[in-house]
Design a protein around this motif. Structure first.
Motif, PDB file in Angstrom:
ATOM      1  N   TYR A 205       1.698  -0.966  -0.169  1.00  0.00           N
ATOM      2  CA  TYR A 205      -0.105  -0.093  -0.154  1.00  0.00           C
ATOM      3  C   TYR A 205       0.136   1.381  -0.130  1.00  0.00           C
ATOM      4  O   TYR A 205       0.626   2.311  -0.918  1.00  0.00           O
ATOM      5  CB  TYR A 205      -0.689  -0.192   1.536  1.00  0.00           C
ATOM      6  CG  TYR A 205      -1.751   1.273   1.598  1.00  0.00           C
ATOM      7  CD1 TYR A 205      -3.119   0.906   0.322  1.00  0.00           C
ATOM      8  CD2 TYR A 205      -1.445   2.033   2.329  1.00  0.00           C
ATOM      9  CE1 TYR A 205      -4.005   2.173   0.403  1.00  0.00           C
ATOM     10  CE2 TYR A 205      -2.979   3.067   2.028  1.00  0.00           C
ATOM     11  CZ  TYR A 205      -4.061   3.007   1.254  1.00  0.00           C
ATOM     12  OH  TYR A 205      -5.033   4.260   1.536  1.00  0.00           O
ATOM     13  N   GLU A 206       1.455   1.628   0.890  1.00  0.00           N
ATOM     14  CA  GLU A 206       2.366   1.824   0.676  1.00  0.00           C
ATOM     15  C   GLU A 206       3.325   2.805  -0.056  1.00  0.00           C
ATOM     16  O   GLU A 206       4.005   3.591  -0.986  1.00  0.00           O
ATOM     17  CB  GLU A 206       3.325   2.330   2.429  1.00  0.00           C
ATOM     18  CG  GLU A 206       2.337   2.530   3.538  1.00  0.00           C
ATOM     19  CD  GLU A 206       3.547   1.986   4.950  1.00  0.00           C
ATOM     20  OE1 GLU A 206       4.858   1.273   4.708  1.00  0.00           O
ATOM     21  OE2 GLU A 206       2.960   2.548   5.795  1.00  0.00           O
ATOM     22  N   ALA A 207       4.492   1.229  -0.768  1.00  0.00           N
ATOM     23  CA  ALA A 207       5.071   1.293  -2.170  1.00  0.00           C
ATOM     24  C   ALA A 207       4.523   2.147  -3.566  1.00  0.00           C
ATOM     25  O   ALA A 207       4.823   2.797  -4.037  1.00  0.00           O
ATOM     26  CB  ALA A 207       5.122   0.206  -2.565  1.00  0.00           C
TER      27      ALA A 207
ATOM     28  N   GLU B  34       3.633   5.566  -2.551  1.00  0.00           N
ATOM     29  CA  GLU B  34       5.307   6.582  -2.887  1.00  0.00           C
ATOM     30  C   GLU B  34       4.582   6.558  -5.136  1.00  0.00           C
ATOM     31  O   GLU B  34       5.657   7.092  -5.657  1.00  0.00           O
ATOM     32  CB  GLU B  34       6.081   5.777  -2.972  1.00  0.00           C
ATOM     33  CG  GLU B  34       6.340   5.431  -0.957  1.00  0.00           C
ATOM     34  CD  GLU B  34       6.361   7.581  -0.581  1.00  0.00           C
ATOM     35  OE1 GLU B  34       7.447   8.008  -1.340  1.00  0.00           O
ATOM     36  OE2 GLU B  34       5.699   7.792   0.282  1.00  0.00           O
ATOM     37  N   SER B  35       5.025   5.411  -5.620  1.00  0.00           N
ATOM     38  CA  SER B  35       4.908   5.459  -6.819  1.00  0.00           C
ATOM     39  C   SER B  35       4.398   5.955  -7.499  1.00  0.00           C
ATOM     40  O   SER B  35       4.713   7.033  -8.235  1.00  0.00           O
ATOM     41  CB  SER B  35       5.199   3.875  -6.866  1.00  0.00           C
ATOM     42  OG  SER B  35       4.973   3.660  -8.594  1.00  0.00           O
TER      43      SER B  35
ATOM     44  N   HIS C  83       3.174  10.583 -10.327  1.00  0.00           N
ATOM     45  CA  HIS C  83       1.476  12.072 -11.151  1.00  0.00           C
ATOM     46  C   HIS C  83       2.313  13.379 -10.951  1.00  0.00           C
ATOM     47  O   HIS C  83       2.236  14.394 -12.035  1.00  0.00           O
ATOM     48  CB  HIS C  83       0.422  12.018 -10.172  1.00  0.00           C
ATOM     49  CG  HIS C  83      -0.751  12.904  -9.882  1.00  0.00           C
ATOM     50  ND1 HIS C  83      -1.108  12.545 -11.577  1.00  0.00           N
ATOM     51  CD2 HIS C  83      -1.190  13.920 -10.146  1.00  0.00           C
ATOM     52  CE1 HIS C  83      -2.163  13.478 -11.518  1.00  0.00           C
ATOM     53  NE2 HIS C  83      -1.766  14.347 -10.755  1.00  0.00           N
ATOM     54  N   TRP C  84       2.826  13.454  -9.686  1.00  0.00           N
ATOM     55  CA  TRP C  84       3.724  15.023  -9.743  1.00  0.00           C
ATOM     56  C   TRP C  84       5.105  15.561 -10.980  1.00  0.00           C
ATOM     57  O   TRP C  84       4.725  16.355 -11.078  1.00  0.00           O
ATOM     58  CB  TRP C  84       4.971  15.180  -8.497  1.00  0.00           C
ATOM     59  CG  TRP C  84       5.410  15.769  -8.046  1.00  0.00           C
ATOM     60  CD1 TRP C  84       6.755  16.782  -8.678  1.00  0.00           C
ATOM     61  CD2 TRP C  84       4.762  17.505  -7.502  1.00  0.00           C
ATOM     62  NE1 TRP C  84       7.032  17.674  -7.985  1.00  0.00           N
ATOM     63  CE2 TRP C  84       6.006  18.541  -7.042  1.00  0.00           C
ATOM     64  CE3 TRP C  84       3.779  17.733  -6.841  1.00  0.00           C
ATOM     65  CZ2 TRP C  84       5.269  19.500  -7.111  1.00  0.00           C
ATOM     66  CZ3 TRP C  84       3.540  18.940  -6.480  1.00  0.00           C
ATOM     67  CH2 TRP C  84       4.277  19.844  -6.532  1.00  0.00           C
ATOM     68  N   GLU C  85       5.445  13.641 -11.459  1.00  0.00           N
ATOM     69  CA  GLU C  85       6.774  14.079 -12.335  1.00  0.00           C
ATOM     70  C   GLU C  85       5.519  14.204 -13.645  1.00  0.00           C
ATOM     71  O   GLU C  85       6.317  15.387 -14.172  1.00  0.00           O
ATOM     72  CB  GLU C  85       7.531  13.443 -12.819  1.00  0.00           C
ATOM     73  CG  GLU C  85       8.398  12.861 -11.542  1.00  0.00           C
ATOM     74  CD  GLU C  85       9.087  14.497 -11.384  1.00  0.00           C
ATOM     75  OE1 GLU C  85       9.678  14.653 -12.201  1.00  0.00           O
ATOM     76  OE2 GLU C  85       9.646  14.721  -9.991  1.00  0.00           O
TER      77      GLU C  85
ATOM     78  N   TYR D 204      -5.486  15.130  -7.473  1.00  0.00           N
ATOM     79  CA  TYR D 204      -6.090  13.905  -7.484  1.00  0.00           C
ATOM     80  C   TYR D 204      -5.912  12.142  -6.854  1.00  0.00           C
ATOM     81  O   TYR D 204      -6.765  10.767  -7.089  1.00  0.00           O
ATOM     82  CB  TYR D 204      -4.809  13.571  -9.382  1.00  0.00           C
ATOM     83  CG  TYR D 204      -4.822  12.362  -9.152  1.00  0.00           C
ATOM     84  CD1 TYR D 204      -5.237  11.555 -10.570  1.00  0.00           C
ATOM     85  CD2 TYR D 204      -3.770  11.540  -8.802  1.00  0.00           C
ATOM     86  CE1 TYR D 204      -4.691  10.400 -11.071  1.00  0.00           C
ATOM     87  CE2 TYR D 204      -2.830  10.133  -9.129  1.00  0.00           C
ATOM     88  CZ  TYR D 204      -4.089   9.720 -10.565  1.00  0.00           C
ATOM     89  OH  TYR D 204      -3.412   8.316 -11.077  1.00  0.00           O
ATOM     90  N   LEU D 205      -5.409  12.757  -5.585  1.00  0.00           N
ATOM     91  CA  LEU D 205      -4.465  11.339  -4.924  1.00  0.00           C
ATOM     92  C   LEU D 205      -6.302  11.396  -4.095  1.00  0.00           C
ATOM     93  O   LEU D 205      -6.734  10.605  -3.552  1.00  0.00           O
ATOM     94  CB  LEU D 205      -3.706  11.556  -4.145  1.00  0.00           C
ATOM     95  CG  LEU D 205      -2.054  11.813  -5.360  1.00  0.00           C
ATOM     96  CD1 LEU D 205      -0.676  12.847  -3.982  1.00  0.00           C
ATOM     97  CD2 LEU D 205      -2.477  10.330  -5.604  1.00  0.00           C
TER      98      LEU D 205
END
Length: 159
Positions: free
Chosen positions: A107-109, A112-113, A118-120, A137-138
């Motif tokens: 879930y955490e990974a 992060e991914s 999305h930021w990039e 979005y998130l």
């Protein structure tokens, strides 16, 4: 009971067994599908009992599979998954059980991914608009707001 209603109930059972075999279903979806058939309320209850007894309809299995598949396929967070299960009238107990199917490390990974990717990909030049689009979005995907804002601060520091 005449043979016509018996055969129609048998036909409904066969159709709904096929419906439930194709994809995991919850009670609400099956009840909605039953509305399209001209059989009595008693017969509809008999059909549902039959589907449960023969394990074509299993709400616990539905909740667990729904949670893990929406997480893997659509990258939904736990809030979105919980809300979608609630919309399908799944009990709190089964919602919790379904969410436990998602391994915390994964879930955490995934968060992060997903968040970094999305930021990039956000082309926004205005930093406040970029932050808003990132968070919206998130949040729409059902990720926890505190996790999102912590990640946002981390990403802004790395600029």
């Amino acid at each position: 009971m005449n043979s016509k209603s018996t055969s129609s109930v048998t036909e409904v059972i066969q159709k709904l067994e096929s419906y439930c075999s194709y994809q995991e279903r919850c009670h609400a979806e099956v009840q909605e599908k039953l509305r399209g058939f001209a059989i009595s309320a008693t017969d509809k209850e008999r059909v549902i009992v039959h589907l449960i007894d023969t394990n074509f309809l299993n709400e616990e299995r539905f909740a667990c599979l729904f949670a893990i598949s929406k997480f893997h396929q659509k990258k939904w967070g736990k809030i979105r998954i919980k809300n979608e299960l609630k919309a399908r009238r799944i009990s709190d107990y089964l919602v919790t059980k379904g969410l436990k199917e998602i391994p915390m490390e994964e879930y955490e990974a995934t968060f992060e991914s997903l968040s970094e990717k999305h930021w990039e990909t956000l082309p926004e030049r205005d930093s406040s608009k970029k932050r808003k689009k990132f968070c919206d979005y998130l949040l729409r995907k059902g990720w926890e707001s505190d996790t999102i804002y912590t990640k946002l601060k981390q990403l802004e520091k790395s600029i």
